[in-house]
Design an enzyme around this catalytic site. Structure first.
Site, PDB file in Angstrom:
ATOM      1  CG  HIS A  49      -1.878   1.055   1.350  1.00 46.78           C
ATOM      2  ND1 HIS A  49      -1.867   1.983   2.354  1.00 46.78           N
ATOM      3  CD2 HIS A  49      -2.931   1.375   0.555  1.00 46.78           C
ATOM      4  CE1 HIS A  49      -2.877   2.821   2.193  1.00 46.78           C
ATOM      5  NE2 HIS A  49      -3.534   2.475   1.102  1.00 46.78           N
ATOM      6  CG  HIS A  92      -3.698   8.893  -0.272  1.00 46.50           C
ATOM      7  ND1 HIS A  92      -4.409   9.770   0.540  1.00 46.50           N
ATOM      8  CD2 HIS A  92      -4.473   7.803  -0.396  1.00 46.50           C
ATOM      9  CE1 HIS A  92      -5.547   9.213   0.893  1.00 46.50           C
ATOM     10  NE2 HIS A  92      -5.622   8.013   0.338  1.00 46.50           N
TER      11      HIS A  92
HETATM   12  O1  G3P Z   1      -6.712   1.537  -2.717  1.00 46.22           O
HETATM   13  C1  G3P Z   1      -6.993   0.838  -1.562  1.00 46.22           C
HETATM   14  C2  G3P Z   1      -6.801   1.755  -0.455  1.00 46.22           C
HETATM   15  O2  G3P Z   1      -5.570   2.360  -0.697  1.00 46.22           O
HETATM   16  C3  G3P Z   1      -7.888   2.757  -0.423  1.00 46.22           C
HETATM   17  O3  G3P Z   1      -7.627   3.693   0.487  1.00 46.22           O
HETATM   18  O4  G3P Z   1      -7.314   6.060   0.806  1.00 46.22           O
HETATM   19  O5  G3P Z   1      -5.375   4.530   1.046  1.00 46.22           O
HETATM   20  O6  G3P Z   1      -6.282   5.040  -1.192  1.00 46.22           O
HETATM   21  P1  G3P Z   1      -6.592   4.885   0.267  1.00 46.22           P
HETATM   22 CA    CA Z   2      -5.193   3.590  -2.789  1.00 44.14          CA
END
Ligand code: G3P
Ligand code: CA
Length: 304
Positions: A49, A92
């Site tokens: 992530h 992000h």
């Molecule tokens: O893309 C999956 C997850 O990353 C969604 O949450 O806000 O971290 O992009 P975010």
């Molecule tokens: Ca994401």
């Protein structure tokens, strides 16, 4: 060379070839090929992530290199925003402040201006236990710089962030993926590129342009339980996977989603306790800032 020598060399070659092949195989040189013969999405996937973002500044080459080269995660997860001059970059937030200290939105800065920002120092301040001098001055990467750096050695799990703010981002994304030769039949069948979004509209737009790219419907926290069978059937008509917030899942829900032929990839699972729970309820992979922990748990599970 006389005829005896030719026969001797031919026999030697026949005897040695299988031995050499098995040595190469045992040493791991052939593993890349073995992995590539399968679709990555058919196994339980580790999705780094924002890269290895628990250990290094998110969405920088420091975090991507760590997840890809050190942890060997299945996917590098990318969030995309678009610059004033129309380039897709990995970030992000729509706002640059949290990770650079500057004010304003990505869409108000050119790529050149964004490149001058320091996307690493915030991490050193917030996470002193993982701070490194080299993170100071880390650059914000463009999508194409990322594709250029890792090419087809990595797998990409790419999110169209705020597609309503950036009309045309899907076209640009597919253009870049094509330019880096990641949309050919083999790459797609291996699951090398996955596109995810909270926006159904954005996913349908991608499907309309290329219906071979595996898509993932992200689902906001608390929303999963509001979906009817009809909703899930529709999601399954364009998406290969569904990605809910992890605490919205239990074993029965995962089973139900599987009945709709959807793979289940919860986000963002950061503690070992929650990772174990996700494994026990049968998810098909997770997003994590600490993807090394999940890889270790999975390996232990596999050998039990
Ligand atoms: O893309 C999956 C997850 O990353 C969604 O949450 O806000 O971290 O992009 P975010
Ligand atoms: Ca994401």
């Amino acid at each position: 060379m006389n005829i005896k020598k030719v026969i001797y060399l031919a026999v030697l070659l026949l005897v040695l070839t299988p031995i050499t092949t098995s040595i190469i195989s045992a040493s791991g040189f052939s593993s890349q090929k073995e992995i590539k013969d399968n679709n990555v999405l058919d196994k339980n996937v580790s999705i780094a992530h924002r890269g290895a973002s628990g250990y290094a500044p998110e969405h920088t080459f420091f975090s991507y290199d760590k997840s890809h080269e050190e942890f060997n995660a299945d996917y590098i997860e990318l969030d995309l925003q678009m610059t004033k001059d129309g380039n897709l970059i990995a970030m992000h937030d729509e706002d640059v402040e949290r990770t650079t200290g500057h004010k304003g939105k990505v869409e108000d800065y050119t790529t050149e201006e964004l490149k001058k920002m320091d996307a690493g120092s915030w991490f050193n301040k917030k996470y002193p236990q993982y701070a490194k001098k080299k993170y100071k001055g880390a650059k914000i990467p463009t999508l194409e710089e990322i594709l250029n750096r890792y090419g087809d050695e990595a797998n990409y799990y790419i999110e169209t962030k705020s597609p309503d703010v950036y009309p045309g981002m899907e076209e640009k994304l597919l253009h870049s993926l094509k330019k880096y030769n990641l949309l050919n039949e083999q790459n797609l069948s291996e699951g090398q590129v996955v596109i995810q979004s909270f926006s159904q509209e954005s996913l349908l737009k991608v499907a309309n342009m290329n219906n071979q790219i595996p898509l993932v419907q992200l689902v906001d926290k608390y929303k999963l339980s509001t979906f009817t069978g009809k909703d899930l059937k529709f999601i399954a008509s364009y998406a290969k996977s569904i990605a809910p917030e992890y605490s919205d899942l239990d074993s029965a829900t995962v089973q139900k989603l599987h009945q709709y032929n959807l793979k289940v990839h919860p986000y963002t699972v950061n503690t070992e306790k929650d990772m174990k729970k996700m494994l026990s309820i049968g998810v098909d992979g997770i997003f994590s800032n600490y993807i090394d922990k999940y890889i270790k748990l999975k390996n232990t599970n596999d050998t039990l």
